[in-house]
Motif scaffolding. Structure first.
Motif, short mmCIF file in Angstrom:
data_model
loop_
_atom_site.label_atom_id
_atom_site.label_comp_id
_atom_site.label_asym_id
_atom_site.label_seq_id
_atom_site.Cartn_x
_atom_site.Cartn_y
_atom_site.Cartn_z
N LEU A 184 0.83 -1.21 0.00
CA LEU A 184 0.00 0.00 0.00
C LEU A 184 0.86 1.26 0.00
O LEU A 184 0.59 2.22 -0.74
N PHE A 185 1.91 1.27 0.82
CA PHE A 185 2.78 2.44 0.86
C PHE A 185 3.51 2.63 -0.48
O PHE A 185 3.67 3.76 -0.96
N ALA A 186 3.95 1.53 -1.07
CA ALA A 186 4.62 1.63 -2.37
C ALA A 186 3.66 2.13 -3.44
O ALA A 186 4.02 2.96 -4.28
N LEU A 187 2.42 1.64 -3.40
CA LEU A 187 1.42 2.09 -4.38
C LEU A 187 1.11 3.56 -4.20
O LEU A 187 1.04 4.32 -5.19
N GLY A 188 0.92 4.01 -2.95
CA GLY A 188 0.65 5.42 -2.70
C GLY A 188 1.82 6.30 -3.10
O GLY A 188 1.62 7.42 -3.61
N THR A 189 3.05 5.82 -2.90
CA THR A 189 4.23 6.60 -3.28
C THR A 189 4.33 6.74 -4.79
O THR A 189 4.60 7.83 -5.32
N ASP A 190 4.12 5.64 -5.52
CA ASP A 190 4.19 5.69 -6.98
C ASP A 190 3.08 6.57 -7.55
O ASP A 190 3.30 7.31 -8.53
N ALA A 191 1.88 6.48 -6.97
CA ALA A 191 0.74 7.24 -7.50
C ALA A 191 0.70 8.65 -6.96
O ALA A 191 -0.02 9.50 -7.50
N GLY A 192 1.43 8.93 -5.88
CA GLY A 192 1.38 10.26 -5.28
C GLY A 192 0.13 10.51 -4.48
O GLY A 192 -0.13 11.65 -4.08
N SER A 193 -0.68 9.48 -4.24
CA SER A 193 -1.92 9.63 -3.50
C SER A 193 -2.42 8.26 -3.07
O SER A 193 -2.15 7.25 -3.73
N PHE A 194 -3.16 8.25 -1.95
CA PHE A 194 -3.83 7.03 -1.52
C PHE A 194 -5.30 7.00 -1.96
O PHE A 194 -5.98 6.02 -1.69
N ARG A 195 -5.76 8.05 -2.62
CA ARG A 195 -7.13 8.06 -3.14
C ARG A 195 -7.26 7.03 -4.25
O ARG A 195 -6.43 6.97 -5.17
N ILE A 196 -8.29 6.19 -4.18
CA ILE A 196 -8.46 5.12 -5.15
C ILE A 196 -8.61 5.67 -6.56
O ILE A 196 -8.04 5.13 -7.52
#
Length: 664
Positions: A184-196
């Motif tokens: 989850l942290f890696a995904l949020g970092t790559d996307a620049g957001s935790f918003r789905i």
């Protein structure tokens, strides 16, 4: 009232009911049942209203920044599309049925107030996962479900089985949650957001730098939460908890959360072909292995537990071929008939007079004693076996049809090999599912075990719920496959001719073969003295299963002395039976690979602490002890001795002073 406000109230009401139930459980016990049922039932009604307003149209999005983080912000966000709206309705329906059912099932349980509050909190956490538009807020609900499952599975904490099962469920799911959190942290970092919505937008533009690593990390968490190979071993043992808890976990919460999460973020997984192949292999192994294991179980709830693992494998297989519509369709259908199966099993267990385990080989005369459970469970088993026109047929065929579509090369983003893996495993599992469903029905309702004591008529709250759930188990599939595409991605969910014929054909063969084996063994048993069979009631079954049955046998009076010899599972599985009965020894493998090394490491640390560290600590205290002993010897309490020592010291000092002066 706006749709957003209604959606906020859906998870909030069960949470408030849980808090109120915990606060008033001891001081005002008369409020416990209303506080358990009414908030959850109201949340279900509001979820239906949200679904009606959403109507399969554009997603409902709302967000407010929860807290600044200095890097990637966290939002208190809603993202309600057709998938979320319908899954929330399922969660509300099953949770309401479980709460109503529990008022009768646990009416004499002294810990009912805490139980009901935890069920409400469990429901609230799942609804938070369903509606959340931010991955960190989703993670909160994800973890709250984990701790609730620990307490609910261990509800009967007086028994060692319940204590061990709750701890195992917590540890195994946490084992998957560690890589899940990193993903989850890696995904949020790559996307620049935790918003789905922003994550999906980033994926659509190819913005993920590490799609395979992220997908595999997230898949590990899903495997733990949704009981997929190799992290599925906690779910059969979790049957040590109350039966309504099993219905809630298996049908609408916890194990459904992992499948729903992948459906929510399927483009993230589709960005990696390797992750899709791994998902397909995981689903195939899960489906076939759980089907074989279910065919060898004697406890009715363990059969249903392995059944859940296999049906979750179907959903994961649908996701592996890129069809989240088929996956969620089967999730909805399965939620209805699996809740019915567990609650009907609870009626059977209630009639048998035990709280958790019920050995099918020792059942007899239940068809006439629990007619409501008999008829509704028959409906649910037909849905499980995917026999038309029951709901399971349409949803399972949508999964097989999606896999067949991929094998034909009609989708470019999913490898054709993935389709073949899911299709072949799905057909094999269809045979096994029909086989163990038929076996369960025969042993539970037409078995020849000893007659268990009659424990009276079941409360009305338990039987009414069964008929409520029988309606979607029978009719949901036929109605839904025409309307659900409008709520989902628009993909066709109608059964295809090829997979319908193959799937139904192998299911019928599985049921007929099992019935023929049962008839053969029944006729054989009639010609063999019962004592010869009862002398070795477990045959070549695994020791673990035998010990579990023996532990709970006293609840059946002298039933353990006369098991039903006509178990078709033994005949069908042959020498494989003893291995399937203990889950193909996967727990033993984990014990050898993880448990024993950890215990050995703990023993080593304890040895080093006691024999090395404490030795230095004790050594550091030896010199002060010696000095203290010497000083203690000088403290005699005799004044003359003290004066003599003082004079002697004075003389010594005087002599020393003279010598110094002379030398100077």
């Amino acid at each position: 009232m706006t749709t957003t406000t209604l959606a906020v109230l859906v998870p909030l009401l069960p949470f408030l009911g849980a808090v109120a139930g915990l606060l008033l459980g001891r001081t005002a016990p008369g409020f416990v049942r209303p506080l358990a049922v009414l908030p959850t039932l109201t949340a279900f009604v509001l979820a239906v209203l949200v679904a009606v307003r959403q109507g399969g149209d554009a997603a409902v999005d709302a967000a407010t920044e929860l807290t600044p983080t200095g890097s990637v912000p966290v939002y208190l966000a809603l993202h309600i599309d057709g998938f979320a709206a319908l899954v929330a309705v399922l969660v509300g329906l099953v949770a309401s049925c479980v709460q109503i059912y529990s008022t009768g099932y646990l009416r004499d349980d002294p810990r009912y107030p805490s139980y009901a509050a935890l069920v409400s909190l469990f429901t609230s956490a799942m609804l938070l996962v369903v509606y959340s538009g931010d991955l960190i807020v989703l993670l909160v609900g994800w973890e709250v479900m984990g701790i609730c499952s620990y307490f609910l599975v261990g509800h009967y904490w007086e028994t060692p089985e319940a204590r061990a099962a709750s701890l195992k469920a917590f540890l195994v799911t946490k084992l998957g949650d560690v890589p899940f959190l990193i993903g989850l942290f890696a995904l949020g970092t790559d996307a620049g957001s935790f918003r789905i919505t922003r994550v999906l937008g980033t994926v659509a533009h190819g913005g993920l730098d590490h799609p395979t690593v992220i997908a595999l990390l997230l898949l590990a968490g899903v495997a733990g939460k949704s009981a997929q190979f190799p992290l599925h071993t906690w779910l059969p043992d979790a049957m040590a908890g109350p039966t309504p808890v099993s219905a809630l976990i298996h049908a609408a919460t916890m194990v459904a959360a992992g499948v729903y999460f992948i459906a929510r973020l399927l483009p993230v997984f589709e960005a990696s072909a390797a992750a899709m192949v791994v998902m397909a292999v995981m689903a195939a192994v899960t489906m076939t292995g759980s089907g074989l294991a279910a065919l060898a179980q004697d406890d009715i709830k363990r059969v249903l537990a392995y059944s859940t693992i296999g049906q979750l494998g179907y959903m994961t297989g649908a996701l592996a071929v890129g069809d989240r519509g088929a996956a969620v369709f089967h999730l909805l259908s399965h939620g209805a008939f699996k809740a019915l199966l567990f609650l009907a099993a609870g009626v059977v267990i209630h009639a048998a007079g035990t709280n958790s385990l019920a050995a099918m080989s020792r059942m007899s005369g239940l068809r006439d004693r629990v007619p409501d459970a008999y008829w509704t469970m028959t409906v649910a088993l037909l849905a499980l076996a995917a026999i038309p026109p029951f709901s399971g047929f349409f949803s399972k065929e949508s999964v097989l049809g999606a896999a067949e579509h991929v094998t034909a090369g009609h989708t470019g983003h999913v490898p054709a090999a993935t389709g073949w893996i899911v299709l072949v495993a799905g057909l094999v599992t269809a045979f096994l599912t029909a086989a163990y469903a038929t076996r369960l029905w025969l042993l539970a309702f037409r078995g020849h075990g000893a007659q268990a004591p009659d424990h009276g008529r079941q409360p009305l709250t338990m039987t009414v719920v069964l008929w409520v759930l029988a309606v979607p188990s029978l009719a949901l599939g036929g109605l839904a496959y025409r309307t659900l595409p409008d709520w989902f991605d628009g993909g066709d969910l109608a059964p295809t001719l090829t997979t319908s014929v193959l799937g139904t054909g192998v299911a019928l063969i599985g049921g007929l073969v099992t019935y023929a084996a049962w008839r053969h063994l029944t006729g054989l048993a009639a010609r063999v003295p019962l004592g010869a069979v009862a002398a070795h009631p477990e045959g070549d079954a695994g020791q673990v299963e035998a010990e579990a049955i023996a532990t709970h046998a006293p609840a059946y009076g002298d039933v353990a002395s006369a098991p039903d010899p006509a178990d078709p599972g033994r005949l069908l599985l042959g020498p494989l039976h003893r291995h399937a009965a203990v889950g193909f020894h996967l727990d033993a493998v984990y014990t050898a690979l993880f448990v024993r090394p950890v215990l050995a490491g703990a023993s080593l640390v304890r040895f080093l602490d006691r024999e090395v560290v404490e030795t230095y600590v004790r050594g550091a205290g030896v010199l002060p002890r010696w000095l203290g002993a010497a000083v203690r010897r000088a403290q005699t309490g005799n004044v003359q001795t003290y004066v003599s020592a003082l004079l002697a010291g004075t003389v010594v000092l005087a002599v020393a002073a003279v010598l110094v002066a002379t030398g100077a």
